[in-house]
Design a protein around this motif. Structure first.
Motif, PDB file in Angstrom:
ATOM      1  N   PHE A  96       0.852  -1.179   0.000  1.00  0.00           N
ATOM      2  CA  PHE A  96       0.000   0.000   0.000  1.00  0.00           C
ATOM      3  C   PHE A  96       0.890   1.232   0.000  1.00  0.00           C
ATOM      4  CE2 PHE A  96      -2.292  -3.245   2.459  1.00  0.00           C
ATOM      5  CZ  PHE A  96      -3.511  -3.280   1.821  1.00  0.00           C
ATOM      6  N   THR A  97       0.369   2.323  -0.536  1.00  0.00           N
ATOM      7  CA  THR A  97       1.043   3.612  -0.445  1.00  0.00           C
ATOM      8  C   THR A  97       0.073   4.578   0.221  1.00  0.00           C
ATOM      9  OG1 THR A  97       2.276   3.171  -2.464  1.00  0.00           O
ATOM     10  CG2 THR A  97       2.181   5.460  -1.726  1.00  0.00           C
ATOM     11  N   ILE A  98       0.507   5.181   1.313  1.00  0.00           N
ATOM     12  CA  ILE A  98      -0.330   6.149   2.027  1.00  0.00           C
ATOM     13  C   ILE A  98       0.231   7.530   1.742  1.00  0.00           C
ATOM     14  CG2 ILE A  98      -1.204   6.907   4.270  1.00  0.00           C
ATOM     15  CD1 ILE A  98      -0.778   4.035   5.276  1.00  0.00           C
ATOM     16  N   THR A  99      -0.623   8.391   1.247  1.00  0.00           N
ATOM     17  CA  THR A  99      -0.205   9.765   0.945  1.00  0.00           C
ATOM     18  C   THR A  99      -1.078  10.755   1.685  1.00  0.00           C
ATOM     19  OG1 THR A  99      -1.656   9.822  -0.996  1.00  0.00           O
ATOM     20  CG2 THR A  99       0.630   9.154  -1.357  1.00  0.00           C
ATOM     21  N   ASP A 100      -0.671  11.966   1.673  1.00  0.00           N
ATOM     22  CA  ASP A 100      -1.257  13.138   2.308  1.00  0.00           C
ATOM     23  C   ASP A 100      -1.822  13.001   3.704  1.00  0.00           C
ATOM     24  OD1 ASP A 100      -2.304  12.880  -0.428  1.00  0.00           O
ATOM     25  OD2 ASP A 100      -4.185  13.438   0.424  1.00  0.00           O
ATOM     26  N   LEU A 101      -1.073  12.411   4.557  1.00  0.00           N
ATOM     27  CA  LEU A 101      -1.386  12.511   5.990  1.00  0.00           C
ATOM     28  C   LEU A 101      -0.606  13.706   6.522  1.00  0.00           C
ATOM     29  CD1 LEU A 101      -1.178   8.885   7.440  1.00  0.00           C
ATOM     30  CD2 LEU A 101      -3.200  10.306   7.238  1.00  0.00           C
ATOM     31  N   PRO A 102      -1.259  14.574   7.263  1.00  0.00           N
ATOM     32  CA  PRO A 102      -0.522  15.685   7.878  1.00  0.00           C
ATOM     33  C   PRO A 102       0.516  15.170   8.876  1.00  0.00           C
ATOM     34  CG  PRO A 102      -2.905  16.012   8.060  1.00  0.00           C
ATOM     35  CD  PRO A 102      -2.687  14.625   7.555  1.00  0.00           C
ATOM     36  N   ASN A 103       1.515  15.987   9.167  1.00  0.00           N
ATOM     37  CA  ASN A 103       2.523  15.602  10.153  1.00  0.00           C
ATOM     38  C   ASN A 103       1.833  15.204  11.455  1.00  0.00           C
ATOM     39  OD1 ASN A 103       4.625  16.177   8.404  1.00  0.00           O
ATOM     40  ND2 ASN A 103       4.910  18.251   9.184  1.00  0.00           N
ATOM     41  N   GLY A 104       2.341  14.154  12.073  1.00  0.00           N
ATOM     42  CA  GLY A 104       1.770  13.721  13.341  1.00  0.00           C
ATOM     43  C   GLY A 104       2.047  12.269  13.616  1.00  0.00           C
ATOM     44  N   LYS A 105       1.478  11.809  14.733  1.00  0.00           N
ATOM     45  CA  LYS A 105       1.624  10.413  15.147  1.00  0.00           C
ATOM     46  C   LYS A 105       0.309   9.697  14.863  1.00  0.00           C
ATOM     47  CE  LYS A 105       4.966  11.283  18.786  1.00  0.00           C
ATOM     48  NZ  LYS A 105       5.304  11.135  20.200  1.00  0.00           N
ATOM     49  N   ALA A 110      -0.381  -4.231  13.747  1.00  0.00           N
ATOM     50  CA  ALA A 110      -0.470  -2.801  14.004  1.00  0.00           C
ATOM     51  C   ALA A 110       0.924  -2.238  14.228  1.00  0.00           C
ATOM     52  CB  ALA A 110      -1.347  -2.532  15.226  1.00  0.00           C
ATOM     53  N   LYS A 111       1.082  -0.984  13.831  1.00  0.00           N
ATOM     54  CA  LYS A 111       2.382  -0.338  13.985  1.00  0.00           C
ATOM     55  C   LYS A 111       2.171   1.157  14.122  1.00  0.00           C
ATOM     56  CE  LYS A 111       6.947  -1.222  12.469  1.00  0.00           C
ATOM     57  NZ  LYS A 111       7.751  -2.144  11.709  1.00  0.00           N
ATOM     58  N   ASP A 112       3.028   1.792  14.947  1.00  0.00           N
ATOM     59  CA  ASP A 112       2.991   3.245  15.063  1.00  0.00           C
ATOM     60  C   ASP A 112       3.571   3.854  13.801  1.00  0.00           C
ATOM     61  OD1 ASP A 112       1.850   3.270  17.605  1.00  0.00           O
ATOM     62  OD2 ASP A 112       3.795   3.091  18.581  1.00  0.00           O
ATOM     63  N   LEU A 113       2.974   4.950  13.396  1.00  0.00           N
ATOM     64  CA  LEU A 113       3.370   5.632  12.167  1.00  0.00           C
ATOM     65  C   LEU A 113       3.573   7.102  12.500  1.00  0.00           C
ATOM     66  CD1 LEU A 113       3.557   5.764   9.028  1.00  0.00           C
ATOM     67  CD2 LEU A 113       1.075   5.938   9.010  1.00  0.00           C
ATOM     68  N   ILE A 114       4.769   7.623  12.228  1.00  0.00           N
ATOM     69  CA  ILE A 114       5.060   9.034  12.471  1.00  0.00           C
ATOM     70  C   ILE A 114       5.314   9.696  11.120  1.00  0.00           C
ATOM     71  CG2 ILE A 114       6.623  10.685  13.557  1.00  0.00           C
ATOM     72  CD1 ILE A 114       7.132   8.548  15.718  1.00  0.00           C
ATOM     73  N   ILE A 115       4.522  10.716  10.828  1.00  0.00           N
ATOM     74  CA  ILE A 115       4.666  11.447   9.568  1.00  0.00           C
ATOM     75  C   ILE A 115       5.408  12.741   9.872  1.00  0.00           C
ATOM     76  CG2 ILE A 115       3.463  12.577   7.654  1.00  0.00           C
ATOM     77  CD1 ILE A 115       3.083   9.549   7.672  1.00  0.00           C
ATOM     78  N   ASN A 128      -2.122  19.110   2.915  1.00  0.00           N
ATOM     79  CA  ASN A 128      -3.001  20.140   3.463  1.00  0.00           C
ATOM     80  C   ASN A 128      -4.295  19.517   3.960  1.00  0.00           C
ATOM     81  OD1 ASN A 128      -4.256  19.457   1.116  1.00  0.00           O
ATOM     82  ND2 ASN A 128      -4.120  21.476   0.162  1.00  0.00           N
ATOM     83  N   GLY A 129      -4.259  18.203   4.192  1.00  0.00           N
ATOM     84  CA  GLY A 129      -5.424  17.531   4.749  1.00  0.00           C
ATOM     85  C   GLY A 129      -6.229  16.766   3.717  1.00  0.00           C
ATOM     86  N   GLN A 130      -5.924  16.914   2.411  1.00  0.00           N
ATOM     87  CA  GLN A 130      -6.617  16.120   1.423  1.00  0.00           C
ATOM     88  C   GLN A 130      -6.162  14.680   1.565  1.00  0.00           C
ATOM     89  OE1 GLN A 130      -5.636  17.777  -2.339  1.00  0.00           O
ATOM     90  NE2 GLN A 130      -6.864  19.606  -2.034  1.00  0.00           N
ATOM     91  N   ARG A 131      -7.064  13.760   1.321  1.00  0.00           N
ATOM     92  CA  ARG A 131      -6.706  12.355   1.513  1.00  0.00           C
ATOM     93  C   ARG A 131      -6.723  11.631   0.179  1.00  0.00           C
ATOM     94  NH1 ARG A 131     -10.399  10.410   6.371  1.00  0.00           N
ATOM     95  NH2 ARG A 131     -11.327  12.423   6.499  1.00  0.00           N
ATOM     96  N   GLN A 132      -5.623  10.935  -0.095  1.00  0.00           N
ATOM     97  CA  GLN A 132      -5.539  10.081  -1.265  1.00  0.00           C
ATOM     98  C   GLN A 132      -4.776   8.829  -0.863  1.00  0.00           C
ATOM     99  OE1 GLN A 132      -3.557  12.342  -4.258  1.00  0.00           O
ATOM    100  NE2 GLN A 132      -5.370  13.533  -4.770  1.00  0.00           N
TER     101      GLN A 132
END
Length: 169
Positions: free
Chosen positions: A125-134, A151-156, A162-166
């Motif tokens: 999978f490719t996860i895009t446009d998540l704002p910075n955060g945990k 499950a795994k922690d993800l830090i961006i 800008n909050g758009q989700r794709q």
């Protein structure tokens, strides 16, 4: 009289159930040792070993989800759609931020797959446009017989989102 007897029996049963909670084997054995010990009569052994590997690349999070059959025998999995695996991203407060199956189309077909012992299947999978955060990422099979959730922690960091989700596959 019957009401009192019923109340007493119910209380005894409830106390018995509650006293059994938390009782069990608690050992500090390593996972390698516990894998070699056969399960007890009423214990369920894991049939699949799920794993998530994350990699950040060009502002995207690449997710590789693998599931290995460790049951010692072939296992049949039945999928109700063309989507064999799904993921959910939760923010730090536990709120669902995105789910792969909410954003993609899949065919409605029943698909059966047999996973041989020690065979591994994987999904990317490719996860895009998540704002910075945990975040917390959960990935799982959509099979009727097995979820094999990991499950795994993800830090961006350094996100230009800008909050758009794709989400792309």
């Amino acid at each position: 009289m019957k009401k009192k007897l019923f109340l007493v029996i119910g209380s005894v049963l409830l106390a018995g159930f509650l006293s059994g909670c938390g009782a069990g084997d608690k050992t500090n054995a390593s996972s390698e040792v516990s894998k070699s010990v056969p399960p007890k009569q009423n214990e369920i052994a894991a049939a699949f070993l799920p794993q998530i590997v994350l990699r950040q690349e060009n502002g995207k999070t690449l997710v590789r989800y693998t599931v290995k059959n460790i049951s010692g025998e072939p296992k049949k999995l039945t999928f109700r759609t063309g989507l064999e695996a799904d993921f959910i991203v939760y923010d730090a407060s536990g709120k669902k931020v995105k789910q792969y199956s909410d954003e993609v189309m899949s065919i409605q077909v029943i698909k059966e797959m047999t996973i041989e012992n020690n065979q591994t299947i994987s999904k990317n999978f490719t996860i895009t446009d998540l704002p910075n955060g945990k975040y917390r990422l959960e990935v799982f099979l959509t099979a009727k017989e097995e979820e094999a959730k990991a499950a795994k922690d993800l830090i961006i960091k350094n996100s230009s989102s800008n909050g758009q989700r794709q989400v792309s596959k």
